[in-house]
Scaffold this active site. Sequence first.
Site, short mmCIF file in Angstrom:
data_model
loop_
_atom_site.label_atom_id
_atom_site.label_comp_id
_atom_site.label_asym_id
_atom_site.label_seq_id
_atom_site.Cartn_x
_atom_site.Cartn_y
_atom_site.Cartn_z
N GLU A 44 65.68 25.57 27.59
CA GLU A 44 65.82 26.83 28.31
C GLU A 44 66.91 27.74 27.73
O GLU A 44 66.97 28.91 28.04
CB GLU A 44 66.12 26.57 29.80
N SER B 87 67.09 48.88 48.51
CA SER B 87 66.16 49.99 48.33
C SER B 87 64.76 49.47 47.98
O SER B 87 63.76 49.94 48.53
CB SER B 87 66.63 50.93 47.21
N ASP C 138 68.77 46.40 45.51
CA ASP C 138 68.04 45.36 46.25
C ASP C 138 67.52 45.87 47.59
O ASP C 138 66.34 45.71 47.91
CB ASP C 138 68.94 44.13 46.48
N CYS D 225 67.28 16.87 29.77
CA CYS D 225 68.64 16.32 29.72
C CYS D 225 68.79 15.19 30.75
O CYS D 225 68.14 14.16 30.62
CB CYS D 225 69.67 17.44 29.91
N HIS E 223 68.18 21.13 25.53
CA HIS E 223 67.91 22.13 26.57
C HIS E 223 66.97 23.22 26.05
O HIS E 223 67.42 24.18 25.42
CB HIS E 223 69.22 22.79 27.03
#
Length: 507
Positions: free
Chosen positions: A169, A227, A225, A79, A167
């Site tokens: 993605e 943990s 996270d 893009c 795009h």
Amino acid sequence: MHEKIIILDFGSQTTQLIARRIRELNVYCEILPYNKMPLDDADVIGVILSGSPFSVYDEKAFRIDLSTIRGRYPLLGICYGAQYIAYANGGSVEPAGTREYGRAHLTKFDSQNPLLHGISEGSQVWMSHGDTITAIPDSFRTIASTEKVAIAAYQIADEKVWGVQFHPEVFHTVEGTRLLQNFVVGICGAHQDWSTASFIDTTVANLKATLGNDKVVLGLSGGVDSSVAAVLLNKAIGRNLTCIFVDHGLLRKNEFQNVMRDYEGLGLNVVGVDASAKFFAELEGVTEPERKRKIIGKGFIDVFDEEAHKISDVRWLAQGTIYPDCIESLSITGTVIKSHHNVGGLPEKMNLKLCEPLRLLFKDEVRRVGRELGMPEHLINRHPFPGPGLAVRILGDITREKVEILQNADDIFIQGLRDWGLYDKVWQAGVVLLPVQSVGVMGDERTYERAVALRAVTSTDAMTADWAHLPYEFLAKVSNDIINKVKGVNRVCYDISSKPPATIEWE
Ligand code: XMP
């Protein structure tokens, strides 16, 4: 280290998605601000330029010196990235007559071009730009068009430089992953060997090398996270890691005991601190939501600091920061701001070095690492829970009695979601204790008791959320159970507001 693709971020909303798609191909990639191209990183094998909210001809548009990349690495502009490469080489980019949004199809298609291998003629792509390339320099070759866009994709002749105005993605570009694969694997030569297991091996080795025999503290919250970060560090440095789990008294019912048991089962060296008396005392009479948050944030830091000082010679503070947190704080357009910093200021106050072993992972990658490390599924799939806990779900002032009522109602709701197989279908759920009482009737008695609201939302990132369309039968059962079993509650409502304009939490 590991071979990697660099994605230079010009501020597009979909930059993170480019990274997601590439990592799904088991290729490691990093997003960096557009002007931070590393010049001496031997692991880089290719570069992608993202989209941007700007037009290339805007005064404020982000510009880079392409000569540091061209000829050194294969380059793909997406893009704005494609428009920038064309513009910087003497091409023309102009506002598109009708803004080019939405579905389009690839026509006039060079199927021999390495970027387009295996992609079908007529393949659907997603366009989202207000500008379009109207002329390209002589050395550029158009390799695909769409119905409305003549230069939908190009390559510079005899160079490994490509541009696509659509795009690849996004989900709606049906063969977008194939295109990205053609670039990172076919053109850049990536080996597709970046996996959860290789991440764990490399990270553990790096942690061992960096931390040596140093001592590290980490604040556990019960969330996934922190943990996973703890288990990873434990694997690297064992007893030199001390985890601290502060109970502010505002956790879910039995959460502290359950989570402590899980942590001990994982072999973590964990100190549980019951600091509820301190928090209840400091919160007494406080009704304003932001003050509640501040009191709890500061209280947490004080308790954590005090505990950490009991361990001699600590050098590092470990945190479960993940990639989206880092990208947000890097955000070049300044539009995305992390809204909840529970323990901001902790590293500075404690004068410790920061260790963030998950800082390059997305949330679902963190979960995969957790699974690979053998963590129990219920720890990995746990819903997000706010740092200040039930304090922001009790509207008005906080007392132990209210916390207990809320814990009991919340427990019925959450357990119900599990029993009905709904827990994993919602992003997050909980009960809110409202500051109102209403009239009811139980047996022959008139009651005047509290109302609670059930909140359950679907979401992918908590930035936006929809109320979960839970079955009526389920809601009826939960409502009955709460009113029958939780003393002090005689009314249950279901929150049907989406975010925006409402937020997930009520405070
Ligand atoms: P809102 O209510 O802003 O919440 O839609 C978005 C997400 O953030 C969580 N949340 C918090 N998390 N400290 C946290 O750690 C906080 O103060 C806090 N407030 C909200 C919320 O549960 C949801 O997941």
